[in-house]
Design a protein around this motif. Structure first.
Motif, PDB file in Angstrom:
ATOM      1  N   LEU A 219       0.814  -1.219   0.000  1.00  0.00           N
ATOM      2  CA  LEU A 219       0.000   0.000   0.000  1.00  0.00           C
ATOM      3  C   LEU A 219       0.850   1.273   0.000  1.00  0.00           C
ATOM      4  O   LEU A 219       0.344   2.353  -0.280  1.00  0.00           O
ATOM      5  N   VAL A 220       2.115   1.121   0.334  1.00  0.00           N
ATOM      6  CA  VAL A 220       3.038   2.256   0.202  1.00  0.00           C
ATOM      7  C   VAL A 220       3.597   2.313  -1.216  1.00  0.00           C
ATOM      8  O   VAL A 220       3.651   3.370  -1.844  1.00  0.00           O
ATOM      9  N   LEU A 237      -1.396   8.168   5.199  1.00  0.00           N
ATOM     10  CA  LEU A 237      -2.658   7.435   5.140  1.00  0.00           C
ATOM     11  C   LEU A 237      -2.491   5.991   5.612  1.00  0.00           C
ATOM     12  O   LEU A 237      -3.374   5.438   6.278  1.00  0.00           O
ATOM     13  N   ASN A 238      -1.352   5.383   5.281  1.00  0.00           N
ATOM     14  CA  ASN A 238      -1.113   4.013   5.726  1.00  0.00           C
ATOM     15  C   ASN A 238      -0.950   3.917   7.230  1.00  0.00           C
ATOM     16  O   ASN A 238      -1.409   2.960   7.853  1.00  0.00           O
ATOM     17  N   ILE A 239      -0.278   4.898   7.818  1.00  0.00           N
ATOM     18  CA  ILE A 239      -0.116   4.904   9.274  1.00  0.00           C
ATOM     19  C   ILE A 239      -1.472   5.038   9.955  1.00  0.00           C
ATOM     20  O   ILE A 239      -1.776   4.308  10.918  1.00  0.00           O
ATOM     21  N   LEU A 240      -2.297   5.942   9.445  1.00  0.00           N
ATOM     22  CA  LEU A 240      -3.647   6.108  10.000  1.00  0.00           C
ATOM     23  C   LEU A 240      -4.469   4.829   9.847  1.00  0.00           C
ATOM     24  O   LEU A 240      -5.191   4.427  10.763  1.00  0.00           O
ATOM     25  N   PHE A 241      -4.353   4.189   8.689  1.00  0.00           N
ATOM     26  CA  PHE A 241      -5.090   2.942   8.450  1.00  0.00           C
ATOM     27  C   PHE A 241      -4.657   1.852   9.431  1.00  0.00           C
ATOM     28  O   PHE A 241      -5.498   1.143  10.001  1.00  0.00           O
ATOM     29  N   LEU A 242      -3.347   1.703   9.626  1.00  0.00           N
ATOM     30  CA  LEU A 242      -2.846   0.682  10.546  1.00  0.00           C
ATOM     31  C   LEU A 242      -3.310   0.949  11.972  1.00  0.00           C
ATOM     32  O   LEU A 242      -3.696   0.024  12.695  1.00  0.00           O
TER      33      LEU A 242
END
Length: 399
Positions: A219-220, A237-242
């Motif tokens: 996803l990155v 966005l990936n950090i927030l999703f995780l």
């Protein structure tokens, strides 16, 4: 010619500071300050040029990208995904050789200082009861940590190269990708020649569950490569999703995001950008360009040798990118494949550098002979450089 002497002196000063373990950002800032002594300046004009450089989109985007890389790495560790990725690799591999290289390969996906010391015992364990020598084990642990730095935007070197050169991260990754494939392949040709493979059966459910753990990395990568989205946006966005998926509360989420915002990253970015700007406003680059043109030195030679020697002396990618790319960019109008060959050349120097921390830690763990390790690293590095040169020639003359 006088400009070359001055810049050479500044480089020697920067390298002296690096040998004294000074942060590369501080070393570049100190080197930038020497321009004030060695060159005449209009201070008002210089101040405005530096200020505009520091608040530019390129600088701010680079700053956020590098800080969020650290936060993303931290989020993978905090959510346990790093451990799951490691376990998943052990589940997926159906080959003894792949099993041995899997740990440095997976742990190497994250740019952690000292990561070589983490994967070394795993390589040692996987090679027990084999005829593999200490030097060969050390080579495997060292070599397979490093193909990612050519293509993975979690590493600051390639992100910095893209930001400084103006070549899109996507284009640089695609140009470096064939080199990374050869990088991966050559390790097999130079190690584990007499090792017999042992296969095991795995079911489709194990494969499915194992692949899920790699989704955050994909996803990155995919938005950057396919949709050309800024790395900083995809990381955020990936950090927030995780954090949402693993039910982290606001305090924990804020802590993960805050983790990457460290002073050393700020100093690194500002050091690179100020050094780059001082090279330009001082007139040093124009003087060097004229000297090289007068001496009729082929630009390709400069694009290869300058990053290589700085990479060899510093042992870190941000060192050769931050200090040499601003000079290369002002010698001529550069094309993406020229930036790629310069990056691979510099990285070859980093791989061969006796100051490279991974090499130092790996040698120390396995108690291996350094010359024995170099007997494998040198030909392997030479091969990937030759492949990069072939790619450059092909793109230069046949594209």
């Amino acid at each position: 010619m006088i400009d070359i002497i001055k810049i050479f002196f500044i480089f020697i000063f920067i390298l002296f500071l690096l040998r004294k373990k000074i942060n590369i950002g501080y070393a570049l800032l100190a080197g930038a300050s020497l321009f004030i002594i060695l060159y005449p300046f209009n201070f008002n004009k210089t101040f405005h040029a530096l200020f505009n450089s520091l608040i530019s989109h390129t600088t701010l985007n680079l700053l956020f990208s590098l800080t969020l890389i650290k936060s993303f790495e931290y989020s993978l560790r905090q959510t346990g995904l790093m451990q799951k990725m490691t376990s998943a690799t052990q589940t997926l591999v159906n080959n003894k050789k792949f099993s041995i290289i899997s740990m440095p390969l997976i742990i190497g996906m994250l740019p952690s200082l000292g990561g070589a010391y983490l994967s070394a015992p795993m390589v040692d364990s996987a090679t027990k009861n084999t005829s593999i020598s200490k030097e060969e084990k050390a080579f495997i642990n060292y070599w397979y940590r490093h193909p990612w730095e050519l293509i993975l935007p979690l590493y600051p070197g390639i992100v910095l190269a893209s930001a400084v050169s103006g070549v899109s991260l996507r284009d640089l990754i695609l140009l470096n990708f064939p080199i990374a494939v050869i990088f991966f392949t050559i390790g097999f040709l130079l190690s584990m020649e007499n090792l017999k493979n042992e296969k095991k059966s795995i079911n489709s459910r194990d494969i499915y569950n194992s692949l899920l753990s790699f989704i955050p990395i994909l996803l990155v990568l995919l938005p950057v490569i396919i949709f050309k989205i800024d790395l900083s946006i995809t990381l955020f966005l990936n950090i927030l999703f995780l954090c949402f998926y693993f039910k982290k509360n606001f305090k924990e989420t804020f802590s993960i995001l805050k983790y990457g915002f460290t002073w050393d990253v700020v100093v690194l970015v500002f050091g690179v950008m100020i050094f780059k700007e001082m090279l330009q406003v001082s007139g040093a680059v124009e003087g060097i360009a004229k000297a090289i043109t007068y001496a009729q030195i082929p630009y390709l030679i400069i694009f290869i040798t300058l990053p290589f020697f700085i990479g060899l002396i510093t042992g870190v990618s941000v060192g050769f990118v931050g200090s040499t790319f601003p000079i290369l960019l002002h010698l001529k109008e550069t094309l993406p494949y020229e930036i790629s060959i310069a990056f691979v050349s510099g990285y070859a120097g980093v791989l061969l550098s006796p100051l490279h921390l991974c090499l130092i830690l790996t040698k120390d763990y396995f108690k291996a002979d350094i010359l024995g390790i170099y007997k494998k690293i040198v030909p392997a590095t030479l091969i990937i450089f030759v492949v990069a040169l072939i790619e450059y020639i092909f793109l230069r003359y046949y594209n």
